[in-house]
Design a protein around this motif. Structure first.
Motif, PDB file in Angstrom:
ATOM      1  N   THR A   1      29.294  30.123  31.971  1.00 59.34           N
ATOM      2  CA  THR A   1      30.272  31.091  31.108  1.00 59.34           C
ATOM      3  C   THR A   1      29.863  32.267  30.505  1.00 59.34           C
ATOM      4  O   THR A   1      30.554  33.388  30.737  1.00 59.34           O
ATOM      5  CB  THR A   1      30.705  30.091  29.850  1.00 59.34           C
ATOM      6  OG1 THR A   1      31.309  28.697  30.588  1.00 59.34           O
ATOM      7  CG2 THR A   1      32.173  30.652  29.164  1.00 59.34           C
TER       8      THR A   1
ATOM      9  N   ASN B   1      27.254  33.838  31.942  1.00 58.32           N
ATOM     10  CA  ASN B   1      27.198  34.649  33.023  1.00 58.32           C
ATOM     11  C   ASN B   1      28.719  35.379  33.443  1.00 58.32           C
ATOM     12  O   ASN B   1      28.629  36.569  33.644  1.00 58.32           O
ATOM     13  CB  ASN B   1      26.822  33.674  34.207  1.00 58.32           C
ATOM     14  CG  ASN B   1      26.211  34.667  35.305  1.00 58.32           C
ATOM     15  OD1 ASN B   1      25.607  34.068  36.213  1.00 58.32           O
ATOM     16  ND2 ASN B   1      26.639  36.012  35.486  1.00 58.32           N
ATOM     17  N   GLN B   2      29.679  34.638  33.329  1.00 53.17           N
ATOM     18  CA  GLN B   2      30.811  35.174  33.826  1.00 53.17           C
ATOM     19  C   GLN B   2      31.413  36.302  32.775  1.00 53.17           C
ATOM     20  O   GLN B   2      31.855  37.201  33.046  1.00 53.17           O
ATOM     21  CB  GLN B   2      31.936  34.027  33.326  1.00 53.17           C
ATOM     22  CG  GLN B   2      33.474  34.471  33.576  1.00 53.17           C
ATOM     23  CD  GLN B   2      33.873  34.909  34.866  1.00 53.17           C
ATOM     24  OE1 GLN B   2      32.993  34.866  35.851  1.00 53.17           O
ATOM     25  NE2 GLN B   2      34.899  35.772  34.983  1.00 53.17           N
ATOM     26  N   THR B   3      30.945  36.145  31.382  1.00 50.31           N
ATOM     27  CA  THR B   3      31.033  37.401  30.582  1.00 50.31           C
ATOM     28  C   THR B   3      30.375  38.641  30.983  1.00 50.31           C
ATOM     29  O   THR B   3      31.283  39.761  31.091  1.00 50.31           O
ATOM     30  CB  THR B   3      30.453  36.954  29.086  1.00 50.31           C
ATOM     31  OG1 THR B   3      31.085  35.734  28.517  1.00 50.31           O
ATOM     32  CG2 THR B   3      30.965  38.168  28.138  1.00 50.31           C
TER      33      THR B   3
ATOM     34  N   SER C   1      32.533  39.849  34.222  1.00 52.07           N
ATOM     35  CA  SER C   1      33.645  40.338  33.981  1.00 52.07           C
ATOM     36  C   SER C   1      33.577  41.624  33.307  1.00 52.07           C
ATOM     37  O   SER C   1      34.237  42.641  33.696  1.00 52.07           O
ATOM     38  CB  SER C   1      34.467  39.349  32.765  1.00 52.07           C
ATOM     39  OG  SER C   1      35.613  39.765  32.503  1.00 52.07           O
TER      40      SER C   1
ATOM     41  N   SER D   1      35.489  40.360  37.799  1.00 56.85           N
ATOM     42  CA  SER D   1      36.660  39.451  37.570  1.00 56.85           C
ATOM     43  C   SER D   1      37.915  39.896  38.061  1.00 56.85           C
ATOM     44  O   SER D   1      38.017  41.096  38.403  1.00 56.85           O
ATOM     45  CB  SER D   1      36.578  38.672  36.290  1.00 56.85           C
ATOM     46  OG  SER D   1      37.263  37.371  36.399  1.00 56.85           O
TER      47      SER D   1
ATOM     48  N   ILE E   1      39.530  30.231  35.641  1.00 53.48           N
ATOM     49  CA  ILE E   1      38.397  29.808  34.721  1.00 53.48           C
ATOM     50  C   ILE E   1      38.496  28.934  33.294  1.00 53.48           C
ATOM     51  O   ILE E   1      38.393  28.230  32.860  1.00 53.48           O
ATOM     52  CB  ILE E   1      37.460  31.353  34.425  1.00 53.48           C
ATOM     53  CG1 ILE E   1      36.631  31.429  35.868  1.00 53.48           C
ATOM     54  CG2 ILE E   1      36.533  31.114  32.995  1.00 53.48           C
ATOM     55  CD1 ILE E   1      36.270  32.846  36.241  1.00 53.48           C
TER      56      ILE E   1
ATOM     57  N   LYS F   1      32.702  30.176  36.130  1.00 50.45           N
ATOM     58  CA  LYS F   1      32.481  31.431  36.402  1.00 50.45           C
ATOM     59  C   LYS F   1      33.340  31.956  37.592  1.00 50.45           C
ATOM     60  O   LYS F   1      33.437  30.791  38.522  1.00 50.45           O
ATOM     61  CB  LYS F   1      30.886  31.914  36.132  1.00 50.45           C
ATOM     62  CG  LYS F   1      30.239  30.905  37.304  1.00 50.45           C
ATOM     63  CD  LYS F   1      28.650  31.272  37.190  1.00 50.45           C
ATOM     64  CE  LYS F   1      28.433  32.337  37.937  1.00 50.45           C
ATOM     65  NZ  LYS F   1      28.181  32.478  39.379  1.00 50.45           N
TER      66      LYS F   1
END
Ligand code: PMV
Length: 317
Positions: free
Chosen positions: A240, A242-244, A247, A252, A260, A272
């Motif tokens: 999560t 990593n996703q930030t 994004s 994203s 997600i 992610k």
């Protein structure tokens, strides 16, 4: 001559995509239930020609009619050159896959690996995995410009890996049963375009972009420990995190964000995007083998397809 087929898996990047292009580490696993198959057989229709059919890309005809930069052309040309074959052999090459192209699952690398293997086997000169991987990397370079090489490497070796560009990959073993669930937004996106966009942004504001890449590198490094020691919750949190960064890098899109969010809401330990981003698949980590609640939440949130990807402690995946 009998037909010769070669299957290559799809791949899933768990941590580190994009930053991996700039020499940072990443973790990727093969997806055994998703494959792309290349089949070579003697060309009965055209005894002196090389023809191809790829129904999924609505491609059918002579290889020479396909643009020279197409990965299929490159894969065939590089294989023939490596084998020292100058004359185009009489071959019909058929490609079929059970997963979508341009969706972050490494279809171009799967195609490169399976074509190099099927053609070299068919011509009676099977190639070592290192050579297959090196040729597939060159195909990726001609298709994407500046690939890290993670896709062709995880697909050629067909094993979970810790990958740093230019280095031999380290094979990984999961320290617990990891039950990943992947879901398709249905949006097709070319990796060359997302990688190219970021390269431009990095050239304009290197500090801003590098800050994210450095943070992603640290996440991947912590992720390596969490993966090998089987720390599921820690691994999920890192996904999560990593996703930030992905994004904030603009990778994203609303559809990925919705999937997600839905998976996290349904109890996923982390989630992610995976691969190039701005569409394609996302990945969530389920807390147990019972992935149904998360899968249903993903379908309800608009996923076009949901697939379980177990990576287990006993080495099966
Ligand atoms: O979207 P895919 O399956 O082509 O994966 C791309 C992974 C990137 O890190 C974005 C690019 C690369 O070359 O590593």
């Amino acid at each position: 001559m009998p037909a010769i087929a070669s299957k290559a898996p799809a791949k899933l990047i768990l941590l580190g995509e994009h930053a991996v292009v700039y020499g940072h580490p990443a973790i990727a696993v093969p997806i055994q239930s998703l494959w792309l198959k290349a089949t070579c057989q003697a060309n009965i229709r055209q005894p002196r020609g090389f023809t191809v059919s790829v129904p999924q890309l609505a491609l059918e005809g002579n290889l020479s009619d396909i643009p020279e930069t197409h990965p299929l052309q490159t894969a065939v040309a590089l294989t023939l050159r490596r084998l020292g074959i100058r004359e185009i052999p009489s071959v019909h090459l058929h490609i079929q896959a059970n997963f979508p192209f341009s969706a972050g699952l490494g279809s171009s690398a799967s195609m490169a690996v399976s074509v190099v293997r099927a053609l070299s086997d068919f011509l009676g000169h099977p190639l070592e995995v290192e050579t297959v991987n090196a040729l597939a990397y060159q195909v990726e370079v001609s298709a994407h410009g500046t690939p890290s090489g993670i896709d062709n490497t995880v697909i050629s070796y067909n094993h979970p890996i810790w990958f740093v560009k230019g280095q031999f990959p380290t094979q990984l073993g999961a320290g617990a049963d990891f039950h990943f669930v992947i879901a398709d937004t249905g949006i097709k996106k070319s990796t060359a375009s997302t990688v190219g966009d970021l390269a431009e942004r990095r050239a304009a504001s290197p500090e801003e972009i590098n800050l994210h890449y450095d943070a992603i590198a640290k996440i991947a490094t912590r992720g390596l420990v969490a993966f090998e020691f089987g720390e599921l919750e820690e691994f999920g949190e890192l996904m999560t995190e990593n996703q930030t960064h992905l994004s904030e890098l603009g990778l994203s899109c609303p559809e990925l964000d919705t999937l997600i969010e839905a998976s996290l809401h349904a109890g996923a330990l982390g989630a992610k995007l995976t691969g190039g981003g701005r569409g394609g698949f996302m990945v969530a980590l389920a807390p147990t083998a019972d992935t149904l609640v998360i899968s249903e939440a993903l379908m309800d949130a608009g996923a076009k397809q949901v697939i379980d990807v177990p990576i287990l402690e006993d080495g099966s995946y």
